[in-house]
Design an enzyme around this catalytic site. Structure first.
Site, PDB file in Angstrom:
ATOM      1  N   ASP A 157       8.527   8.339   4.424  1.00 38.56           N
ATOM      2  CA  ASP A 157       8.743   8.417   2.990  1.00 38.56           C
ATOM      3  C   ASP A 157       9.126   9.854   2.692  1.00 38.56           C
ATOM      4  OD1 ASP A 157       7.988   8.437  -0.082  1.00 38.56           O
ATOM      5  OD2 ASP A 157       7.928   6.346   0.533  1.00 38.56           O
TER       6      ASP A 157
ATOM      7  N   ALA B 159       0.864  -1.185   0.000  1.00 35.88           N
ATOM      8  CA  ALA B 159       0.000   0.000   0.000  1.00 35.88           C
ATOM      9  C   ALA B 159       0.898   1.232   0.000  1.00 35.88           C
ATOM     10  CB  ALA B 159      -0.911   0.006   1.226  1.00 35.88           C
ATOM     11  N   LYS B 160       0.274   2.414  -0.132  1.00 34.42           N
ATOM     12  CA  LYS B 160       1.034   3.661  -0.056  1.00 34.42           C
ATOM     13  C   LYS B 160       0.087   4.804   0.255  1.00 34.42           C
ATOM     14  CE  LYS B 160       5.355   4.965  -0.533  1.00 34.42           C
ATOM     15  NZ  LYS B 160       6.519   4.198  -0.049  1.00 34.42           N
ATOM     16  N   GLY B 161       0.590   5.776   1.007  1.00 36.44           N
ATOM     17  CA  GLY B 161      -0.144   7.002   1.264  1.00 36.44           C
ATOM     18  C   GLY B 161       0.611   8.189   0.694  1.00 36.44           C
TER      19      GLY B 161
END
Length: 399
Positions: free
Chosen positions: A108, A71-73
């Protein structure tokens, strides 16, 4: 198991009610009900970018055979804006159901680990690995292990959690040198980005004896053909990973920011923004190999062009997967607070994977990404078979 090229399970868009900023969560795949991937913040961040990054995370977890999905935000907001912390906090508060139960996030671009941990603490979730920690047999014990690992001191005055990703990138570069019988002391490297990932890679490459001849930050490229004094430069960074130009060591030349792409070095490490190498600038690359420290550092068109002219590209889901793999080894109790154990595990696994990818490249010029994806799909298939076995694949087990 979700193939790496499949549609993501979920795309979500959030609008900050105070600033109007947009944030995005993309869950590409769930394994045992869990997905992992960092949260970034930068002005101009888009849903398509976050989707690419989530796909890449799914590739990392499969390549390193981790029992989680990807996943990624991402938040479209300037991390230097004084309102950035509150924007990040509101984004995480909105996504609390996912962060509480399913999404394990971390630092990140634009979001250092201490910042996101501060947000989690204010939300009562303690640490950004919360969704995994709460599933463990003894959450308090697992939290202590995670905190001990993240905060373990390493030479240079760093913390293990801050440099392990850069260490992994350095090991990818050293793996290239070993596979091609290059003398480390004669190998030159140019690095785009000198923040957490790029700075860590620079430190460990310098320590290994490679010549880091150029680094770039937001203000430009710093170049010294005889090799930069990496420790001295890292001392001059601010919290945004930019170097104080007023105190540069003697012999360092300042060039335009984009100049780092065309530096005549053996290895080029894009360690800053996504899509740093594009069809309009890949022809400037003089390096023999590109090692992707940034997520989605090379567009597909640019990577195809580089491969066609004999420049190998070590893909992001291998080269920069060290931080994600190490975090899960730490969560699962496979490594602890001793940095030597973590460095040995990561060095062994990273160099073995790079050697495998380069063996196929040397024999058939098969792009390294294709070999890496085959490895990831083979690992997914094995997990799927285990899940169908009579005893079944156990769920996520954290001691």
């Amino acid at each position: 198991m979700t193939p790496s090229n499949a549609e993501p399970l979920m795309r979500l868009t959030w609008t900050d009610p105070i600033t109007g900023a947009h944030g995005y969560l993309v869950v590409h795949s769930l394994v045992s009900g869990v997905a992992t991937g960092g949260t970034r913040m930068r002005a101009g961040c888009t849903m398509s970018e976050v989707e690419d990054l989530a796909r890449g995370m799914a590739g990392k977890t499969a390549t390193f055979n981790l029992p989680v999905g990807g996943a990624k935000g991402g938040i479209d907001f300037d991390p230097k804006d004084p309102r950035a912390f509150d924007v990040l906090k509101r984004f995480c508060a909105f996504l609390r159901p996912w962060l509480d139960a399913h999404w394990v996030t971390a630092e990140d671009l634009g979001v250092p680990q201490h910042l996101i941990d501060s947000v989690f603490a204010e939300l009562g979730l303690e640490q950004s690995y919360h969704a995994a920690i709460r599933r463990s047999a003894d959450p308090a014990r697992t939290l202590r292990r995670v905190q001990a690992g993240l905060n373990a001191p390493v030479p240079g005055g760093f913390l293990l959690g801050d440099v392990v990703g850069g260490y992994g990138v350095a090991q990818a570069c050293l793996g290239v040198a070993a596979a091609w019988d290059w003398d480390a002391g004669e190998t030159t490297v140019a690095i785009q980005g000198i923040g957490t990932m790029g700075g860590g890679a620079a430190w460990y490459l310098h320590e290994a004896g490679m010549k880091v001849v150029a680094v770039a930050d937001a203000a430009g490229t710093l170049f010294a053909p005889q090799g930069l004094d990496v420790p001295a430069l890292l001392e001059l960074r601010d919290r945004f990973g930019e170097v104080d130009r007023s105190r540069l060591p003697a012999g360092v030349r300042t060039l335009a920011r984009e100049a780092v792409v065309g530096i005549d070095a053996d290895i080029f490490v894009p360690a800053a923004i996504s899509y740093a190498l594009r069809p309009d600038n890949e022809n400037l690359v003089k390096a023999k190999v590109v090692v992707e420290a940034a997520n989605a550092a090379t567009t597909p068109e640019a990577e195809a062009a580089l491969s066609a002219r004999g420049v190998a590209v070590v893909p992001d889901f291998v080269a920069n997967a060290g931080a994600a793999a190490w975090a899960w080894w730490l969560l699962l109790g496979e490594v602890g607070a001793d940095p030597a154990d973590s460095f040995l595990r990561l060095r062994t696994e990273m160099q073995a994977k790079v050697a495998l990818l380069l063996a196929e490249w040397n024999m058939d010029r098969l792009p390294l990404r294709l070999t890496g994806l085959k490895l990831a799909e083979a690992n997914r298939a094995r997990r799927a078979e285990a899940a169908l076995a009579p005893e079944g694949e156990p769920g996520l087990l954290i001691p």
